[in-house]
Design an enzyme around this catalytic site. Structure first.
Site, mmCIF file in Angstrom:
data_model
loop_
_atom_site.group_PDB
_atom_site.id
_atom_site.type_symbol
_atom_site.label_atom_id
_atom_site.label_comp_id
_atom_site.label_asym_id
_atom_site.label_seq_id
_atom_site.Cartn_x
_atom_site.Cartn_y
_atom_site.Cartn_z
ATOM 1 N N ASP A 211 5.206 17.892 -8.669
ATOM 2 C CA ASP A 211 4.662 19.239 -8.602
ATOM 3 C C ASP A 211 5.782 20.261 -8.820
ATOM 4 O O ASP A 211 6.880 20.122 -8.272
ATOM 5 C CB ASP A 211 4.011 19.449 -7.228
ATOM 6 C CG ASP A 211 3.298 20.768 -7.107
ATOM 7 O OD1 ASP A 211 2.382 21.020 -7.911
ATOM 8 O OD2 ASP A 211 3.656 21.549 -6.201
ATOM 9 N N GLU A 261 16.008 1.461 -9.960
ATOM 10 C CA GLU A 261 16.302 0.334 -9.067
ATOM 11 C C GLU A 261 15.166 -0.689 -9.067
ATOM 12 O O GLU A 261 15.370 -1.857 -8.748
ATOM 13 C CB GLU A 261 16.519 0.831 -7.638
ATOM 14 C CG GLU A 261 17.759 1.689 -7.435
ATOM 15 C CD GLU A 261 17.811 2.287 -6.036
ATOM 16 O OE1 GLU A 261 16.951 1.891 -5.190
ATOM 17 O OE2 GLU A 261 18.668 3.137 -5.787
#
Length: 550
Positions: A211, A261
């Site tokens: 957002d 990751e």
């Protein structure tokens, strides 16, 4: 669940986001499983077969977190839980697992610029007082002489962006007063959002929509913004002290490293899509460089007039700048913040984006153009987003009674702007009268539905081969099965008549969108794959799009 279960055609599963068609769910208004008038997570679960049949690749769910709901859930009080009105974390876990079993990925909203004034950290900051470490997590400042706020910055929903508290200090809220801005210069805020990302990635979500991704970093010298017509400007000009500051890129690079990751897990790549209302596209492209966010909504097409020349310029400018940094374009026609495009396309071009209820609208013209725009969007290179109800051809609800208006824009504007509730009316699923199958009983939803939506329900459209819904189903099926569609390139067909957008994609695909006033003859082709309106004597009518095999 291995990444192979998510593969689409021959495209690598870990690049799924580059071509994905993502369906936005606004949870309050999608489907209500417990009959309380509010949509919920179990309502989404119950409608997963509908979404799988539609043919989408992923779902983006607007905020489902605990919240006072003073801004539709974008005022978050707990980033690691689900609002009780929407369900539980266990419901969310079940949704993720069930969606994955159907080959559908799940993205959720992250709201990093601000939280709710009900967030425990903000409540602690209010209680702690001036000069406290708790206040350093937000933008608390003393005002200027004469009782003035620290700056003249405007709030997005109306009024000023500073709110004074009892001890005389002011806190920054770029949106509603109930949404204090986080101080992203503070390491504790940075580390908290690192942990929030990992919390949801570890639960199996496939990515986040960010957002207002251009707003977290602020110019700490707090300069005023220029005046425009005597008022502080709301423009996102280069150098604006609270939008598109260089520091946002450091934040995004940190998040990208966290997402990476997870790249070697069986589930595959975790991704981000940015909400950043930035023009021109050169500015937006900075957000999707290889070490930052994966994609960004392209709002220039959403704001563009229904005009072939203007649309071509926007498409070219967008694709050229995003391709230059190795990112795909991501197209969008409507969302929870904008007037539905069926209504927008039925208006005078110059007034299309004006607030609800003030501009005459030809909904039949809007329907034709919305169908044509859907095929245009889904033929363009890159990914695409569908806002819930777009596939049903829902119009904006422009006559909601004032007493039900829920958007903070209504209050903050002094009741001069009706806000965004008209695109958030709960979906019609079945039946001949409200609540149209939205809930489990006859109880009415949190916003009233128009009584004349019976012909627009998902059930009514499912049996009509010419319906808006079946146009979307056909388009998504062809898109999935056609090598030329999704990510890639386009080449404009210079033999197209004036007022026609025509481009080819390899191998063997051509799209023609007739935005002119007269029907056109189709160029040589092997077959007609799909049209948004029936051909008339072999010609493509005005405000219609055709997909051709060539």
């Amino acid at each position: 669940m291995t990444s192979a279960a998510f593969s689409s055609g021959t495209r690598p599963a870990d690049d799924w986001w580059r071509s994905a068609v993502v369906y936005q769910v606004y949870p309050r208004s999608f489907a209500d499983a417990n009959g309380d008038g509010t949509g919920d997570v179990n309502g989404i679960r119950a409608r997963l077969p509908y979404l799988a049949d539609l043919g989408i690749d992923a779902i983006w769910i607007s905020p489902w977190y605990p919240s006072p709901l003073l801004d539709g859930g974008y005022d978050v009080s707990d980033y690691r839980a689900v609002h009780p009105d929407f369900g539980t974390l266990e419901d969310a876990d079940a949704l993720i697992a069930e969606a994955h079993a159907l080959g559908i990925r799940i993205l959720i909203d992250l709201v990093p610029n601000h939280c709710s004034w009900e967030h425990p950290w903000f409540k602690a900051a209010l209680a702690a007082g001036k000069g406290s470490p708790e206040r350093d997590l937000f933008w608390f400042r003393d005002g200027k002489p004469g009782g003035l706020p620290p700056t003249n910055w405007p709030a997005a929903f109306g009024g000023g962006a500073w709110q004074q508290v009892e001890d005389g200090q002011w806190y920054l809220h770029l949106f509603d007063i109930s949404q204090p801005d986080w101080n992203w210069d503070h390491p504790k805020v940075i580390e908290e959002f690192d942990a929030i990302l990992r919390f949801w990635f570890d639960r199996g979500i496939d990515g986040f929509r960010i957002d207002v991704a251009d707003s977290m970093a602020k110019d700490s010298s707090l300069p005023d913004v220029p005046l425009q017509d005597g008022q502080p400007t709301r423009e996102k000009y280069v150098g604006n002290p609270f939008y598109d500051q260089p520091g946002v890129h450091t934040i995004h690079q940190r998040w990208r490293a966290i997402a990476d990751e997870y790249a070697d897990t069986p589930q595959g790549a975790r991704v981000f899509v940015a909400e950043a209302w930035l023009s021109p596209a050169e500015r937006l492209a900075q957000y999707v460089r290889p070490n930052e966010l994966h994609s960004a909504f392209n709002f220039d097409v959403l704001r563009c007039a229904w005009d072939a020349k203007e649309l071509r310029e926007v498409i070219d400018h967008t694709t050229e700048n995003l391709w230059a940094v190795g990112a795909p374009a991501t197209w969008v026609l409507s969302n929870h913040d904008t007037i539905r495009h069926r209504t927008r396309y039925g208006r005078d071009q110059r007034e299309a984006l004006k607030d609800a209820g003030v501009v005459p609208t030809d909904l039949e013209l809007g329907r034709r153009r919305a169908r044509a725009a859907a095929l245009l969007e889904l033929a363009l290179p890159g990914g695409a987003y569908i806002y819930q109800g777009d596939e049903l051809g829902l119009p904006e609800v422009e006559d909601l009674p004032e007493e039900v208006l829920d958007d903070p824009v209504w209050e903050r504007s002094g009741h001069t702007r009706r806000g965004r509730d008209g695109c958030r009316v709960p979906l019609p699923w079945s039946g001949g009268e409200p609540p149209f199958g939205f809930g489990t009983g006859a109880g009415q939803p949190w916003l009233p539905q128009p009584a004349d939506w019976a012909a627009l329900t998902a059930d009514a459209q499912a049996s009509d081969p010419d319906s808006h819904l079946n146009l979307y189903k056909a388009a998504l099926r062809i898109r999935r099965d056609t090598e030329a569609l999704g990510e890639g390139r386009l080449s404009w067909d210079e033999d197209a008549p004036a007022g026609v957008l025509s481009f080819s994609r390899e191998p063997g695909f051509r799209c023609l969108a007739n935005l002119g006033e007269a029907p056109i003859s189709l160029p040589p082709h092997r077959s007609v794959l799909l049209t948004s309106e029936p051909l008339v004597a072999g010609q493509l009518p005005s405000d219609a799009t055709a997909w051709l095999e060539i």
